[in-house]
Design a protein around this motif. Structure first.
Motif, PDB file in Angstrom:
ATOM      1  N   GLN A 179       8.294  15.680  -9.972  1.00  0.00           N
ATOM      2  CA  GLN A 179       7.510  15.572  -8.739  1.00  0.00           C
ATOM      3  C   GLN A 179       6.403  14.537  -8.883  1.00  0.00           C
ATOM      4  O   GLN A 179       6.133  13.773  -7.945  1.00  0.00           O
ATOM      5  CB  GLN A 179       6.913  16.931  -8.373  1.00  0.00           C
ATOM      6  CG  GLN A 179       7.935  17.937  -7.891  1.00  0.00           C
ATOM      7  CD  GLN A 179       7.334  19.314  -7.643  1.00  0.00           C
ATOM      8  OE1 GLN A 179       6.152  19.538  -7.853  1.00  0.00           O
ATOM      9  NE2 GLN A 179       8.155  20.247  -7.211  1.00  0.00           N
ATOM     10  N   LEU A 180       5.759  14.488 -10.045  1.00  0.00           N
ATOM     11  CA  LEU A 180       4.707  13.501 -10.278  1.00  0.00           C
ATOM     12  C   LEU A 180       5.273  12.091 -10.218  1.00  0.00           C
ATOM     13  O   LEU A 180       4.672  11.190  -9.621  1.00  0.00           O
ATOM     14  CB  LEU A 180       4.044  13.761 -11.632  1.00  0.00           C
ATOM     15  CG  LEU A 180       2.889  12.841 -12.015  1.00  0.00           C
ATOM     16  CD1 LEU A 180       1.748  12.962 -11.009  1.00  0.00           C
ATOM     17  CD2 LEU A 180       2.402  13.170 -13.421  1.00  0.00           C
ATOM     18  N   GLY A 181       6.445  11.889 -10.801  1.00  0.00           N
ATOM     19  CA  GLY A 181       7.088  10.581 -10.752  1.00  0.00           C
ATOM     20  C   GLY A 181       7.396  10.164  -9.315  1.00  0.00           C
ATOM     21  O   GLY A 181       7.190   9.011  -8.939  1.00  0.00           O
ATOM     22  N   PHE A 223       4.137   9.137  -7.650  1.00  0.00           N
ATOM     23  CA  PHE A 223       3.734   7.785  -8.049  1.00  0.00           C
ATOM     24  C   PHE A 223       4.588   6.734  -7.350  1.00  0.00           C
ATOM     25  O   PHE A 223       4.086   5.687  -6.947  1.00  0.00           O
ATOM     26  CB  PHE A 223       3.818   7.604  -9.565  1.00  0.00           C
ATOM     27  CG  PHE A 223       2.618   8.118 -10.307  1.00  0.00           C
ATOM     28  CD1 PHE A 223       1.336   7.738  -9.949  1.00  0.00           C
ATOM     29  CD2 PHE A 223       2.777   8.982 -11.371  1.00  0.00           C
ATOM     30  CE1 PHE A 223       0.227   8.207 -10.639  1.00  0.00           C
ATOM     31  CE2 PHE A 223       1.670   9.459 -12.070  1.00  0.00           C
ATOM     32  CZ  PHE A 223       0.401   9.070 -11.701  1.00  0.00           C
ATOM     33  N   GLY A 224       5.871   7.006  -7.199  1.00  0.00           N
ATOM     34  CA  GLY A 224       6.749   6.076  -6.484  1.00  0.00           C
ATOM     35  C   GLY A 224       6.329   5.911  -5.037  1.00  0.00           C
ATOM     36  O   GLY A 224       6.264   4.792  -4.522  1.00  0.00           O
ATOM     37  N   THR A 225       6.011   7.016  -4.390  1.00  0.00           N
ATOM     38  CA  THR A 225       5.551   6.969  -2.996  1.00  0.00           C
ATOM     39  C   THR A 225       4.225   6.219  -2.893  1.00  0.00           C
ATOM     40  O   THR A 225       4.040   5.380  -2.006  1.00  0.00           O
ATOM     41  CB  THR A 225       5.390   8.397  -2.427  1.00  0.00           C
ATOM     42  OG1 THR A 225       6.659   9.057  -2.502  1.00  0.00           O
ATOM     43  CG2 THR A 225       4.913   8.377  -0.992  1.00  0.00           C
ATOM     44  N   ALA A 226       3.313   6.510  -3.815  1.00  0.00           N
ATOM     45  CA  ALA A 226       2.012   5.833  -3.802  1.00  0.00           C
ATOM     46  C   ALA A 226       2.195   4.328  -3.998  1.00  0.00           C
ATOM     47  O   ALA A 226       1.547   3.522  -3.322  1.00  0.00           O
ATOM     48  CB  ALA A 226       1.107   6.404  -4.884  1.00  0.00           C
ATOM     49  N   THR A 232       2.983  -1.665   0.851  1.00  0.00           N
ATOM     50  CA  THR A 232       2.937  -1.842   2.307  1.00  0.00           C
ATOM     51  C   THR A 232       1.530  -2.210   2.764  1.00  0.00           C
ATOM     52  O   THR A 232       1.343  -3.106   3.595  1.00  0.00           O
ATOM     53  CB  THR A 232       3.404  -0.554   3.021  1.00  0.00           C
ATOM     54  OG1 THR A 232       4.741  -0.278   2.604  1.00  0.00           O
ATOM     55  CG2 THR A 232       3.368  -0.703   4.527  1.00  0.00           C
ATOM     56  N   THR A 233       0.525  -1.533   2.205  1.00  0.00           N
ATOM     57  CA  THR A 233      -0.865  -1.835   2.557  1.00  0.00           C
ATOM     58  C   THR A 233      -1.203  -3.277   2.182  1.00  0.00           C
ATOM     59  O   THR A 233      -1.823  -4.004   2.968  1.00  0.00           O
ATOM     60  CB  THR A 233      -1.827  -0.862   1.833  1.00  0.00           C
ATOM     61  OG1 THR A 233      -1.494   0.464   2.223  1.00  0.00           O
ATOM     62  CG2 THR A 233      -3.265  -1.162   2.181  1.00  0.00           C
ATOM     63  N   GLY A 234      -0.784  -3.693   0.988  1.00  0.00           N
ATOM     64  CA  GLY A 234      -1.026  -5.085   0.571  1.00  0.00           C
ATOM     65  C   GLY A 234      -0.357  -6.065   1.508  1.00  0.00           C
ATOM     66  O   GLY A 234      -0.917  -7.116   1.829  1.00  0.00           O
ATOM     67  N   ASN A 235       0.826  -5.734   1.964  1.00  0.00           N
ATOM     68  CA  ASN A 235       1.539  -6.596   2.904  1.00  0.00           C
ATOM     69  C   ASN A 235       0.748  -6.746   4.209  1.00  0.00           C
ATOM     70  O   ASN A 235       0.582  -7.844   4.729  1.00  0.00           O
ATOM     71  CB  ASN A 235       2.926  -6.017   3.176  1.00  0.00           C
ATOM     72  CG  ASN A 235       3.863  -7.013   3.814  1.00  0.00           C
ATOM     73  OD1 ASN A 235       3.966  -8.148   3.380  1.00  0.00           O
ATOM     74  ND2 ASN A 235       4.566  -6.583   4.843  1.00  0.00           N
ATOM     75  N   TYR A 236       0.233  -5.623   4.727  1.00  0.00           N
ATOM     76  CA  TYR A 236      -0.544  -5.682   5.966  1.00  0.00           C
ATOM     77  C   TYR A 236      -1.833  -6.478   5.781  1.00  0.00           C
ATOM     78  O   TYR A 236      -2.230  -7.260   6.648  1.00  0.00           O
ATOM     79  CB  TYR A 236      -0.868  -4.280   6.470  1.00  0.00           C
ATOM     80  CG  TYR A 236       0.324  -3.552   7.071  1.00  0.00           C
ATOM     81  CD1 TYR A 236       1.181  -4.194   7.950  1.00  0.00           C
ATOM     82  CD2 TYR A 236       0.578  -2.225   6.763  1.00  0.00           C
ATOM     83  CE1 TYR A 236       2.272  -3.544   8.494  1.00  0.00           C
ATOM     84  CE2 TYR A 236       1.673  -1.564   7.302  1.00  0.00           C
ATOM     85  CZ  TYR A 236       2.508  -2.223   8.174  1.00  0.00           C
ATOM     86  OH  TYR A 236       3.582  -1.578   8.710  1.00  0.00           O
ATOM     87  N   VAL A 237      -2.501  -6.297   4.644  1.00  0.00           N
ATOM     88  CA  VAL A 237      -3.740  -7.041   4.386  1.00  0.00           C
ATOM     89  C   VAL A 237      -3.446  -8.531   4.284  1.00  0.00           C
ATOM     90  O   VAL A 237      -4.171  -9.363   4.826  1.00  0.00           O
ATOM     91  CB  VAL A 237      -4.429  -6.518   3.105  1.00  0.00           C
ATOM     92  CG1 VAL A 237      -5.560  -7.427   2.667  1.00  0.00           C
ATOM     93  CG2 VAL A 237      -4.940  -5.097   3.315  1.00  0.00           C
ATOM     94  N   TYR A 238      -2.363  -8.871   3.594  1.00  0.00           N
ATOM     95  CA  TYR A 238      -1.954 -10.266   3.479  1.00  0.00           C
ATOM     96  C   TYR A 238      -1.695 -10.869   4.865  1.00  0.00           C
ATOM     97  O   TYR A 238      -2.181 -11.952   5.188  1.00  0.00           O
ATOM     98  CB  TYR A 238      -0.698 -10.368   2.606  1.00  0.00           C
ATOM     99  CG  TYR A 238      -0.055 -11.726   2.619  1.00  0.00           C
ATOM    100  CD1 TYR A 238      -0.532 -12.737   1.804  1.00  0.00           C
ATOM    101  CD2 TYR A 238       1.030 -11.998   3.456  1.00  0.00           C
ATOM    102  CE1 TYR A 238       0.060 -13.991   1.809  1.00  0.00           C
ATOM    103  CE2 TYR A 238       1.622 -13.249   3.466  1.00  0.00           C
ATOM    104  CZ  TYR A 238       1.136 -14.244   2.645  1.00  0.00           C
ATOM    105  OH  TYR A 238       1.708 -15.480   2.666  1.00  0.00           O
ATOM    106  N   CYS A 239      -0.944 -10.148   5.678  1.00  0.00           N
ATOM    107  CA  CYS A 239      -0.602 -10.652   7.015  1.00  0.00           C
ATOM    108  C   CYS A 239      -1.853 -10.769   7.881  1.00  0.00           C
ATOM    109  O   CYS A 239      -1.997 -11.738   8.637  1.00  0.00           O
ATOM    110  CB  CYS A 239       0.417  -9.735   7.681  1.00  0.00           C
ATOM    111  SG  CYS A 239       2.029  -9.772   6.859  1.00  0.00           S
TER     112      CYS A 239
END
Length: 71
Positions: free
Chosen positions: A29-31, A34-37, A43-50
């Protein structure tokens, strides 16, 4: 005395196996968490970049690693 010792060891073994299985499930579950995070951070980095591209009035380049939605 031997029977009591055998019973205690059997219980101990059963509890140990249960704890190992529980630990395995928790680690799985922890793995996944971490994958989801990681995915959300990407995705957040993509939005900030755009958003940066939009604020600078720069079109995204076709070979950009980050993909901005069409304007």
């Amino acid at each position: 005395m031997l029977k009591t010792t055998a019973d205690v060891l059997e219980t101990l073994e059963s509890n140990t196996v249960h704890l190992i299985k529980q630990t395995q499930n928790q680690m799985t579950q922890l793995g996944e968490t971490f994958g989801t995070a990681g995915s959300l951070l990407h995705t957040t980095g993509n939005y900030v970049y755009c958003a940066g591209k939009i604020f600078r009035l720069e079109p995204p380049l076709p070979n950009d690693e980050m993909q901005c939605p069409p304007s």
